[in-house]
Design a protein around this motif. Structure first.
Motif, short mmCIF file in Angstrom:
data_model
loop_
_atom_site.label_atom_id
_atom_site.label_comp_id
_atom_site.label_asym_id
_atom_site.label_seq_id
_atom_site.Cartn_x
_atom_site.Cartn_y
_atom_site.Cartn_z
N ASP A 1 77.05 19.67 71.47
CA ASP A 1 76.00 20.68 71.49
C ASP A 1 76.09 21.60 70.29
OD1 ASP A 1 75.06 19.73 73.87
OD2 ASP A 1 76.36 21.02 75.08
N GLY A 2 76.68 21.15 69.20
CA GLY A 2 76.87 22.01 68.05
C GLY A 2 75.95 21.66 66.91
N ASP A 3 76.53 21.62 65.72
CA ASP A 3 75.73 21.40 64.53
C ASP A 3 75.09 20.02 64.49
OD1 ASP A 3 76.40 23.90 63.79
OD2 ASP A 3 77.95 23.32 62.34
N SER A 4 75.75 19.03 65.11
CA SER A 4 75.18 17.68 65.08
C SER A 4 73.84 17.65 65.80
CB SER A 4 76.15 16.69 65.72
OG SER A 4 76.40 17.05 67.07
N ASP A 5 73.76 18.32 66.97
CA ASP A 5 72.49 18.36 67.69
C ASP A 5 71.47 19.18 66.92
OD1 ASP A 5 73.43 16.80 69.67
OD2 ASP A 5 73.91 18.41 71.06
N TRP A 6 71.93 20.23 66.25
CA TRP A 6 70.99 21.03 65.45
C TRP A 6 70.41 20.20 64.32
CZ3 TRP A 6 68.03 25.04 65.40
CH2 TRP A 6 67.60 25.58 64.18
N ASN A 7 71.28 19.38 63.68
CA ASN A 7 70.79 18.50 62.63
C ASN A 7 69.86 17.43 63.20
OD1 ASN A 7 72.27 19.86 60.67
ND2 ASN A 7 74.10 18.59 60.99
N ALA A 8 70.17 16.95 64.42
CA ALA A 8 69.30 15.96 65.05
C ALA A 8 67.92 16.55 65.30
CB ALA A 8 69.92 15.47 66.35
N ASP A 9 67.86 17.81 65.72
CA ASP A 9 66.57 18.45 65.91
C ASP A 9 65.79 18.51 64.60
OD1 ASP A 9 66.82 18.84 68.59
OD2 ASP A 9 67.60 20.87 68.45
N ALA B 1 53.19 19.35 69.21
CA ALA B 1 54.62 19.13 69.45
C ALA B 1 55.47 19.56 68.25
CB ALA B 1 54.86 17.65 69.76
N LEU B 2 54.94 19.35 67.04
CA LEU B 2 55.66 19.78 65.84
C LEU B 2 55.77 21.30 65.78
CD1 LEU B 2 56.95 19.14 63.09
CD2 LEU B 2 54.65 19.11 62.11
N ALA B 3 54.67 21.99 66.09
CA ALA B 3 54.70 23.45 66.04
C ALA B 3 55.61 24.01 67.14
CB ALA B 3 53.28 23.99 66.20
N LEU B 4 55.51 23.49 68.35
CA LEU B 4 56.34 23.99 69.44
C LEU B 4 57.80 23.64 69.25
CD1 LEU B 4 54.04 23.24 72.51
CD2 LEU B 4 54.50 25.45 71.45
N GLY B 5 58.06 22.42 68.74
CA GLY B 5 59.45 22.04 68.48
C GLY B 5 60.09 22.89 67.41
N SER B 6 59.31 23.31 66.41
CA SER B 6 59.86 24.20 65.38
C SER B 6 60.06 25.61 65.90
CB SER B 6 58.90 24.22 64.17
OG SER B 6 58.71 22.93 63.65
N ALA B 7 59.17 26.05 66.78
CA ALA B 7 59.27 27.42 67.30
C ALA B 7 60.34 27.53 68.40
CB ALA B 7 57.93 27.87 67.84
N PHE B 8 60.58 26.44 69.14
CA PHE B 8 61.53 26.47 70.25
C PHE B 8 62.55 25.35 70.09
CE2 PHE B 8 57.49 28.13 71.84
CZ PHE B 8 57.89 29.40 72.27
N PRO B 9 63.50 25.50 69.17
CA PRO B 9 64.54 24.46 69.04
C PRO B 9 65.44 24.46 70.27
CG PRO B 9 65.06 26.36 67.67
CD PRO B 9 63.69 26.60 68.21
N LEU B 10 65.98 23.29 70.58
CA LEU B 10 66.84 23.19 71.75
C LEU B 10 68.18 23.85 71.53
CD1 LEU B 10 66.15 19.51 72.89
CD2 LEU B 10 65.28 21.63 73.89
N GLN B 11 68.64 23.88 70.30
CA GLN B 11 69.93 24.50 69.99
C GLN B 11 69.71 25.77 69.20
OE1 GLN B 11 72.60 23.31 71.33
NE2 GLN B 11 71.53 21.53 72.16
N ALA B 12 70.61 26.73 69.38
CA ALA B 12 70.53 27.99 68.63
C ALA B 12 70.83 27.73 67.16
CB ALA B 12 71.53 29.00 69.19
#
Length: 238
Positions: free
Chosen positions: A140-148, A96-107
């Motif tokens: 859906d901006g930087d806050s979600d990216w930081n949450a990821d 899950a760590l590898a896939l979550g890093s490779a496929f983030p939900l936000q650009a």
């Protein structure tokens, strides 16, 4: 009583680990979403809590040298099953760590392709900035990216903690898995199921042939022979 509690904890851990395994396989796929990541995080924490409780219940009696032979053998079997659950949980957390890093939900905040488009508020560049502001306003901006990023860093810490717990368990309780004896032979359940279903299957095979299947086979054979004859004729004419 302790053995029954350990069995109940291991049953719950098995179910939770299996659910976490299914969720981890979905990360990065078409069904991936923010809700799936939250459910994966919740299931992972539940599995870790169950693992900590099972570890506390199993470690103390297995370190007791006055424990009886049959009781110790049963607890060692539970310990082997518990170790297998932890290995699967650790592998799925790393996946899950590898896939979550490779496929983030936000650009990422920096675009991968630089088009060179620039302009004022009314130009093409302004419309792109407007879309970005709308995304930030909707969450859906930087806050979600930081949450990821925070979730991935937390997952990385939990993976290290689980690895340390597995190593600590192996040092405190020395139960090699190859020394644990099973209560029944391998495949006994499959053999019993096959023996119970054997007579019925034999009777079904020995029954009369289905007329519709025989007719279909005859028609197929006739069509095949006609095709072969036609191919021979075409070859001779050419």
């Amino acid at each position: 009583m302790a053995r029954e509690e350990c069995k109940a904890l291991l049953d719950a851990l098995n179910r939770t680990t299996a659910r976490h395994h299914q969720l981890a396989l979905t990360v990065g796929g078409s069904a991936d979403s923010r809700a799936l990541r939250r459910e994966l995080r919740r299931t992972r924490r539940e599995a870790q809590e169950l693992a900590a409780a099972a570890r506390a219940r199993l470690t103390a009696p297995l370190r007791d040298r006055g424990l009886g032979g049959e009781e110790r053998a049963e607890l060692e079997r539970l310990w082997a099953a518990f170790s297998g659950c932890l290995d699967l949980l650790e592998a799925d957390m790393r996946r899950a760590l590898a896939l979550g890093s490779a496929f983030p939900l936000q650009a990422p905040r920096r675009p991968l392709v630089r088009t060179g488009v620039a302009g004022g508020p009314g130009g093409p560049g302004g419309s792109a900035r407007s879309l970005r502001r709308l995304a930030e306003r909707d969450g859906d901006g930087d806050s979600d990216w930081n949450a990821d990023g925070d979730d991935l860093r937390e997952l990385e810490r939990e993976v290290l903690q689980l690895s340390d717990m597995i190593r600590d368990m192996e040092m405190k309780v020395n139960v090699p898995r190859w020394t644990v004896q099973a209560r029944q032979t391998a495949g006994a359940e499959l053999l019993s199921a096959a023996s119970s279903a054997g007579p019925a299957s034999v009777q079904e095979r020995s029954g009369p042939c289905d007329p519709s299947k025989a007719l279909a086979a005859a028609v197929f054979s006739a069509v095949l022979l006609a095709a072969v004859a036609l191919a021979v004729c075409v070859a001779k004419l050419s």
